[in-house]
Design an enzyme around this catalytic site. Structure first.
Site, short mmCIF file in Angstrom:
data_model
loop_
_atom_site.label_atom_id
_atom_site.label_comp_id
_atom_site.label_asym_id
_atom_site.label_seq_id
_atom_site.Cartn_x
_atom_site.Cartn_y
_atom_site.Cartn_z
CG ASN A 1 -66.75 5.91 -31.56
OD1 ASN A 1 -66.51 6.00 -32.75
ND2 ASN A 1 -66.47 6.89 -30.71
CD GLU B 1 -69.27 9.83 -28.55
OE1 GLU B 1 -69.64 11.01 -28.62
OE2 GLU B 1 -68.10 9.50 -28.25
CB CYS C 1 -66.62 0.79 -27.46
SG CYS C 1 -66.33 1.58 -25.87
CD GLU D 1 -62.78 -1.04 -29.06
OE1 GLU D 1 -63.76 -0.29 -29.21
OE2 GLU D 1 -61.75 -0.71 -28.46
CB CYS E 1 -63.19 0.54 -22.36
SG CYS E 1 -64.67 -0.35 -22.87
CB CYS F 1 -64.20 -3.35 -25.51
SG CYS F 1 -65.43 -2.16 -26.09
N1 THU Z 1 -64.16 4.33 -27.57
C1 THU Z 1 -64.18 3.25 -28.41
O1 THU Z 1 -65.05 3.13 -29.27
N2 THU Z 1 -63.22 2.32 -28.26
C2 THU Z 1 -62.13 2.44 -27.45
O2 THU Z 1 -61.27 1.58 -27.46
C3 THU Z 1 -62.02 3.61 -26.58
C4 THU Z 1 -63.21 4.49 -26.51
C5 THU Z 1 -65.18 5.36 -27.77
C6 THU Z 1 -66.25 5.49 -26.74
C7 THU Z 1 -66.66 6.92 -26.90
O3 THU Z 1 -67.57 7.03 -27.98
C8 THU Z 1 -65.39 7.64 -27.31
O4 THU Z 1 -64.52 6.62 -27.82
C9 THU Z 1 -64.70 8.38 -26.18
O5 THU Z 1 -64.47 7.56 -25.10
#
Ligand code: THU
Length: 157
Positions: free
Chosen positions: A62, A64, A73, A75, A112, A115
């Site tokens: 992930n 940000e 994310c 995925e 999510c 994804c």
């Molecule tokens: N996130 C993912 O990368 N994958 C998931 O399956 C759940 C959430 C990330 C998005 C964000 O950077 C952090 O986790 C918090 O939501």
């Protein structure tokens, strides 16, 4: 009125050692991929590993951003990277792992909705099931196809 029931199946494992050799390798690749996470805001670090039909593995984590919606994310980072760098090669499996404060989460992170939708499209493109491994510490869930995470997939266009 017809009433329909949708059944969802998934397997639960207590250790990567219980998985097939290929799934175990992918689960460890997802854990390893967490190192690429850039998550200064949520401090929720996620790694993903995609298995390609030719046997290769593509990792993602992930990312940000101060403008929150601009982040992505793990995925989708992994799947988009796989598609961009190996165009036309089917994705047959994806593993996801998450950690907080440097420790693998015991409760497996579940992808999510966005994804899941992206997984659904690459599964459709592949023409075969894409399995999904959610890797927690001492608990791994395996869904044999994306439909078990996203029933009634949108594919009407
Ligand atoms: N996130 C993912 O990368 N994958 C998931 O399956 C759940 C959430 C990330 C998005 C964000 O950077 C952090 O986790 C918090 O939501």
């Amino acid at each position: 009125m017809l009433e329909h029931t949708i059944e969802i199946r998934y397997g639960e494992y207590s250790s990567p050692e219980e998985l097939s050799a290929a799934d175990r390798e992918l689960a460890y690749a997802a854990i390893e991929a967490i190192k690429g996470s850039y998550a200064p805001y949520s401090r929720f670090n996620v790694g993903a590993a995609v298995r390609l039909k030719d046997g290769g593995i593509v990792r993602g984590a992930n990312q940000e951003n101060a403008a929150f919606p601009s982040g992505l994310c793990a995925e989708r980072t992994a799947m988009f990277s796989a598609s961009a760098t190996h165009p036309g090669v089917a994705m047959t499996s994806i593993a996801i792992a998450a950690s907080q404060e440097g420790k693998l989460c015991s409760s497996p992170a579940t992808p999510c909705g966005a994804c899941r939708q992206v997984m659904a499209q690459y599964q459709l493109l592949a023409g075969e099931d894409m399995s999904v491994l959610l890797v927690g510490d001492g608990k791994i869930l395996k869904f044999s196809k994306v439909d078990d995470l996203l029933p009634l997939i949108f594919d009407n266009i």
